[in-house]
Design an enzyme around this catalytic site. Structure first.
Site, PDB file in Angstrom:
ATOM      1  N   ASN A 101       0.793  -1.142   0.007  1.00  0.00           N
ATOM      2  CA  ASN A 101      -0.076   0.042   0.057  1.00  0.00           C
ATOM      3  C   ASN A 101       1.101   1.283  -0.015  1.00  0.00           C
ATOM      4  O   ASN A 101       1.273   1.586  -1.057  1.00  0.00           O
ATOM      5  CB  ASN A 101      -1.044  -0.090   1.270  1.00  0.00           C
ATOM      6  CG  ASN A 101      -1.965   1.081   1.190  1.00  0.00           C
ATOM      7  OD1 ASN A 101      -1.864   2.064   0.260  1.00  0.00           O
ATOM      8  ND2 ASN A 101      -2.925   0.929   1.998  1.00  0.00           N
ATOM      9  N   ASP A 102       1.658   1.609   1.131  1.00  0.00           N
ATOM     10  CA  ASP A 102       2.115   2.893   1.403  1.00  0.00           C
ATOM     11  C   ASP A 102       3.600   2.855   0.224  1.00  0.00           C
ATOM     12  O   ASP A 102       3.757   3.985  -0.206  1.00  0.00           O
ATOM     13  CB  ASP A 102       2.652   3.099   2.567  1.00  0.00           C
ATOM     14  CG  ASP A 102       1.364   3.418   3.552  1.00  0.00           C
ATOM     15  OD1 ASP A 102       0.353   4.008   3.145  1.00  0.00           O
ATOM     16  OD2 ASP A 102       1.411   2.735   4.739  1.00  0.00           O
ATOM     17  N   VAL A 103       3.989   1.742  -0.010  1.00  0.00           N
ATOM     18  CA  VAL A 103       5.011   1.740  -0.951  1.00  0.00           C
ATOM     19  C   VAL A 103       4.735   2.185  -2.150  1.00  0.00           C
ATOM     20  O   VAL A 103       5.711   2.201  -3.281  1.00  0.00           O
ATOM     21  CB  VAL A 103       5.883   0.449  -0.787  1.00  0.00           C
ATOM     22  CG1 VAL A 103       6.493   0.284   0.598  1.00  0.00           C
ATOM     23  CG2 VAL A 103       5.122  -0.571  -1.426  1.00  0.00           C
ATOM     24  N   VAL A 104       3.580   2.342  -2.713  1.00  0.00           N
ATOM     25  CA  VAL A 104       3.044   2.560  -4.178  1.00  0.00           C
ATOM     26  C   VAL A 104       2.228   3.814  -4.062  1.00  0.00           C
ATOM     27  O   VAL A 104       1.824   4.225  -5.031  1.00  0.00           O
ATOM     28  CB  VAL A 104       2.613   1.408  -4.748  1.00  0.00           C
ATOM     29  CG1 VAL A 104       3.370   0.328  -4.935  1.00  0.00           C
ATOM     30  CG2 VAL A 104       1.462   0.902  -3.975  1.00  0.00           C
ATOM     31  N   SER A 110      -0.893   3.249   8.212  1.00  0.00           N
ATOM     32  CA  SER A 110      -0.636   4.760   8.429  1.00  0.00           C
ATOM     33  C   SER A 110      -1.926   5.291   8.429  1.00  0.00           C
ATOM     34  O   SER A 110      -1.884   6.584   8.887  1.00  0.00           O
ATOM     35  CB  SER A 110       0.572   5.214   7.604  1.00  0.00           C
ATOM     36  OG  SER A 110       0.157   5.172   6.288  1.00  0.00           O
TER      37      SER A 110
END
Lengths: 114, 486
Positions: free
Chosen positions: B407-410, B448
């Protein structure tokens, strides 16, 4: 002690500095793909603490010292053996496209037998 | 009966074995810098370990006069501890699932910290330390080792799912600071107490107990508030801690092999910690002392549109007829144990002459490199696996990017949105591919609590469901196609 390696103050700091530098350089060259086995491998390396635990246990006098020394060796041995087992397993899995599947399976099998 | 010659020879053998072990550890770690030589690296290090452990039994010829009457009992205890600890951990390590690797590494690491702390305890209780420097180093090593033990146990419980949510209370930083402050004060009291000052009427031994209790509590408090996605940093840091503790106790025991091994691992753990923190664009202090996520809830409604779900079969067929596909695995892949199914699907694509590669973000998963290990376990050759810097420019020329449980890494907000809490974090440019599919358990945000702009982009479709179930449907869809063609 008759045969003594005595390290005090600065000699110890030199050892720490050089070892820390060596570790930083060696690990800096490890590709990201191997970071998990590297971490469990370095985890295994600090399992050498079991040797310190053995020294403490051999020198134990009171039951309290014996109990804590036993605990130290127990945990240190678990650290070393467990760290080795998982690292070896992980590293055996990495292979390239060229390696024939059957061949690599045979190799892993062979290693397990040993 | 114990002749001086025998003592001298045994000490020479121990010294040589430790020297060889220290060399083999470094040489083994060096060989770990390539997947081809790495398996031999760990075996080389293993030989060093066996040599050092066996040689240490020769120490029985050098024990002090006070311990000599207890030698037989101590020997028995040593063999028993080695067998129970070693054999037990060995079998667990051989059997445990690859998806459980982060918690295993955490627990083995905690054991090392506990061992270092125990050595410090023996030295302190026995009054074996000589002078202020040794006493201070023993206390410092004991503190770090104990923190590493209790902290790693909490990390294990979080990774294993025993502890579900981060535990956060108001004023946590103040609480943690006062506990570590108290621990340091108690350490000072122990120094004073050893020099003959009675403090508060307690004996030195009682103060030592309080010291270790405080250190253990601090390790627990420090780890409890940290969220799942920050685990790569936490595991790396405790690895460094244990290494440091082992090195310090090595100095107390005047054993250079422990000093070198401990410090090499300490540096390695520190380096990995820095790499992980950098990959999240956060400082180490920020990961450890800030409750990430509680500040991130602001700013909803900035993103237009809605998430568009699509069918697993449609996505699979689109990939089957694509030229280039990049797959981005995240923790969701590990949680669903879907790595085997993923490679099964990839093999179907490869058979259809689709170019398939994997793109790995440095902090994907729960420990550094976890995704690489899972893919390797499924049989993915490592030349199909690419790291962020090596593949990020290729997304623009890619037909389909498939995001699985990441999720957050993209999240493109990290690139463009200055108000986003993850702004500045290096991300995989999945959004630049012609078409993006995201396999996700359901609508919802990352750990997050940040809205992912990618999910609302016009070139993105969501495939909701458990990664394993979705991949099974994808495999069936592509297989069905082959059958229809034939």
């Amino acid at each position: 002690m008759h045969f003594d390696i005595t390290m005090t103050g600065f000699v110890a700091l030199y050892i720490f500095m050089l070892a820390g530098f060596a570790g930083w350089v060696i690990i800096g060259n490890v590709p990201a793909i191997l970071h998990t086995p590297l971490m469990s491998g370095s985890n295994f390396v600090h399992g050498i603490v079991v040797v310190g635990g053995l020294f403490a246990l051999f020198n134990a006098v009171t039951p309290q010292e014996q109990a804590i020394g036993f605990f130290a060796v127990l945990l240190g041995a678990g650290n070393a053996a467990g760290g080795y087992a998982v690292t070896d397993r992980m590293l055996a899995m990495f292979k390239t496209s060229d390696a024939k599947l059957a061949h690599s399976h045979a190799r892993v099998h062979h290693l397990k037998k040993r | 009966m114990l002749t001086p010659t025998l003592t001298l020879i045994s000490q020479l053998v121990i010294g040589t074995a430790d020297l060889v072990a220290a060399f083999l550890f470094m040489f083994g770690l060096k060989r770990m810098s390539s997947p081809a030589t790495a398996p031999s690296g760990i075996r080389v290090a293993g030989i060093g370990m066996i040599a050092a452990v066996l040689a240490s039994f020769l120490y029985v010829f050098s024990v002090g006069p006070a311990a000599r009457p207890h030698l037989l009992v101590n020997l028995g205890l040593a063999v028993a501890a080695l067998l129970i600890g070693g054999v037990g951990a060995w079998f667990v390590g051989r059997k445990v699932a690859m998806t459980a690797m982060p918690q295993m590494v955490a627990i083995y690491n905690g054991m090392g910290g506990g061992a270092a702390g125990s050595i410090a305890a023996v030295e302190l209780f026995g009054g074996h330390t000589n002078g202020l420097t040794q006493l201070a180093v023993t206390l410092l090593g004991g503190l770090i080792g104990a923190v590493s033990l209790s902290g790693s146990i909490i990390a294990w419980a979080k990774l294993d799912g025993v502890l579900k949510a981060p535990w956060r209370v108001p004023g946590q930083q103040v609480l943690n600071a006062s506990v570590i402050g108290a621990t340091l004060i108690v350490a000072g009291v122990i120094v004073a107490s050893t020099m003959g000052l009675a403090v508060l009427g307690l004996t030195t031994a009682q103060w030592i107990w309080i010291f270790f209790a405080c250190a253990l509590i601090f390790g627990v408090l420090m780890t409890l508030p940290i969220g799942g996605a920050d685990m790569p940093v936490v595991i790396s840091i405790y690895n460094a801690f244990t290494g440091l503790a082992v090195g310090l106790e090595g100095f107390v025991l005047q054993n250079p092999a422990l000093m070198i091994a401990g410090m090499v691992v300490g540096a390695a753990g520190l380096l990995l910690t820095v790499i992980m923190a950098k990959a999240m664009n956060r400082s180490i202090a920020n990961v450890l002392f800030t409750n990430f996520g509680t500040v991130a809830k602001a700013k909803p409604g900035a993103i237009q549109g809605s998430e568009r779900p699509t069918d697993a079969a449609d996505a699979a067929i689109k990939m089957r007829y694509a030229g280039k596909v990049i797959i981005i695995p995240g923790y969701g892949l590990a949680a669903a144990h879907a790595q085997q199914k993923l490679f099964e699907f990839v093999k179907l694509l490869l058979a259809a002459k689709v170019s398939v590669r994997f793109a790995i973000h440095p902090v994907a998963g729960r420990m550094p490199g976890q995704m690489d290990v899972l893919l390797a376990e499924a049989g993915v050759p490592y030349d199909m696996i690419f790291q962020l810097d090596d593949i990020n420019d290729d997304f623009a020329t890619t037909d389909v990017a498939l995001v699985i449980g990441a999720n957050d890494v993209v999240n493109p907000a990290a690139r463009s949105d200055k108000s986003s809490p993850i702004f500045g974090m290096p991300i995989l440019n999945a959004d630049k591919a012609a078409q993006v599919y995201v396999i996700k358990r359901g609508q919802g945000k990352g750990y997050s609590g940040i809205v992912n702009a990618l999910f609302y982009a016009p070139n993105c479709n969501m495939v909701y469901g458990d990664a394993q179930a979705v991949l099974v449907k994808m495999i069936e869809a592509v297989r069905g196609l082959g059958a229809a063609a034939a």
